[in-house]
Design a protein around this motif. Structure first.
Motif: not given
Ligand code: UDP
Length: 251
Positions: A46, A50, A101, A106, A108
Motif C-alpha cells: 500500500f 502511494q 489491504m 486501500c 483493491t
C-alpha cells in the motif's frame, strides 16, 4: 554479470507485477494463513502504491497446497485435480490479502482466473488494465486457470499481457544464488544476471516456462527477499534490491 553487494538505483516503474509466494503468508516451516504476515505484506504494498506505481499482485498458494507435492506418493488423486486444489488455495490467500489491504483503506479488486461468482470477479485483461489505470491494486488468483504449471508462470503471463515494466518476485531468500543458500553457506548472491547467465548456470530463478517467456519478450525480473522490512516498497520503487535478471541490452 555482477556479484553480491553492488546496488544501483533502478528506474521508477509505471506498472509492475508483484509475485508473492504463499510462504509469505505464514511463518517459516509452517502452513496456513497468518493475518499478521498478510498485513505486513499489505502495508508495504500500500505504501509503495502511494508513490504512483500501478500494482498487480499474483499470489501463490504453497502455504496451503502445491499440486505436485500433494500427489507425490498419493495415487488416489489425479495430479490435475491436485493442481486445481492448489489454484483454489491461491483464492483463499487472495481473500485474506484483499481484506487486509482494505482494512488499511486501500482500493483493491480480487480477480480470479477460474470463474467464481460471488467470491471474486473474473480475470478479464481489459478490465484488469482499467482497474490499474484507476489506481486500484489488483490481486490476481487461481494462477493461469490451467493445471500443471505454477503461479510463476501465471506471473510471467500477466506481466506480458498487462504490459508491466517488470516482474518483481518476492521470495524468502535475498535473490538468486550460485547454489542453495539454505544448504551451502558459501553460495554467492548475484546482483545482476542476464537470462543467458541463468540458463548457462542452470540457476533457480523461476520455473523454466516462466523464465523462457520473460526471456522471449525481454521482461525484466527482480528476485528479492520480502521478509526484510521495506524491501517490497524498495522493489516497487525501482531500487535494485536482490537480483535483477534481464536481457543482454536491458541491463
Ligand atoms: N497452479 C496451477 N496452475 C496455475 C497456477 C498454480 O495448477 O496456473 C497450482 C499448482 O499446483 C501450484 C499451486 O497451484 O503448485 C499453488 O501455486 P504455487 O505452487 O505457484 O504457489 P507458491 O509456491 O508461489 O506459493
Amino acid at each position: 554479470m555482477a556479484e553480491a553487494g553492488q546496488t544501483t538505483d533502478g528506474p521508477r516503474y509505471r506498472r509492475v507485477i508483484l509475485k508473492i509466494s504463499g510462504e509469505g503468508f505464514c511463518n517459516v516451516g509452517e502452513r496456513g494463513i497468518l493475518m499478521d504476515s498478510v498485513l505486513h505484506i499489505a502495508r508495504q504494498t500500500f505504501r509503495a502504491a502511494q508513490h504512483g506505481t500501478q500494482i498487480a499482485i499474483v499470489l501463490g498458494g504453497g502455504n496451503i497446497l502445491r499440486g505436485a507435492q500433494f500427489t507425490s506418493g498419493n495415487s488416489s488423486v489425479h495430479e490435475a485435480t491436485a493442481h486445481y486444489m492448489g489454484m483454489l488455495a491461491t483464492v483463499m490467500n487472495g481473500l485474506a490479502l484483499q481484506d487486509a489491504m482494505e482494512s488499511l483503506g486501500c482500493d483493491t479488486r480480487l480477480m480470479t482466473a477460474i470463474k467464481m461468482d460471488g467470491v471474486a470477479e473474473p480475470y478479464i485483461r481489459r478490465r484488469a488494465r482499467r482497474h490499474l489505470e484507476k489506481g486500484r491494486i489488483i490481486i490476481l488468483v487461481a494462477g493461469t486457470g490451467s493445471p500443471f504449471v505454477t503461479t510463476d508462470t501465471a506471473a510471467a503471463q500477466r506481466a506480458l499481457e498487462l504490459d508491466a515494466d517488470a516482474l518483481l518476485k518476492a521470495t524468502r531468500v535475498d535473490g538468486v544464488f550460485s547454489d542453495d543458500p539454505e544448504k551451502n553457506p558459501h553460495a554467492l548472491l548475484y546482483s545482476d544476471l542476464t537470462y543467458e547467465d541463468v540458463q548457462r548456470q542452470n540457476l533457480r530463478v523461476m520455473d523454466q516456462e516462466a523464465i523462457a517467456k520473460c526471456q522471449e519478450y525481454d521482461m525484466p525480473i527482480l528476485v528479492f527477499n520480502f521478509r526484510k522490512d521495506g524491501n517490497i516498497e524498495r522493489a516497487i520503487r525501482g531500487d535494485r534490491v536482490g537480483t535483477f535478471v534481464h536481457g543482454a541490452k536491458s541491463g
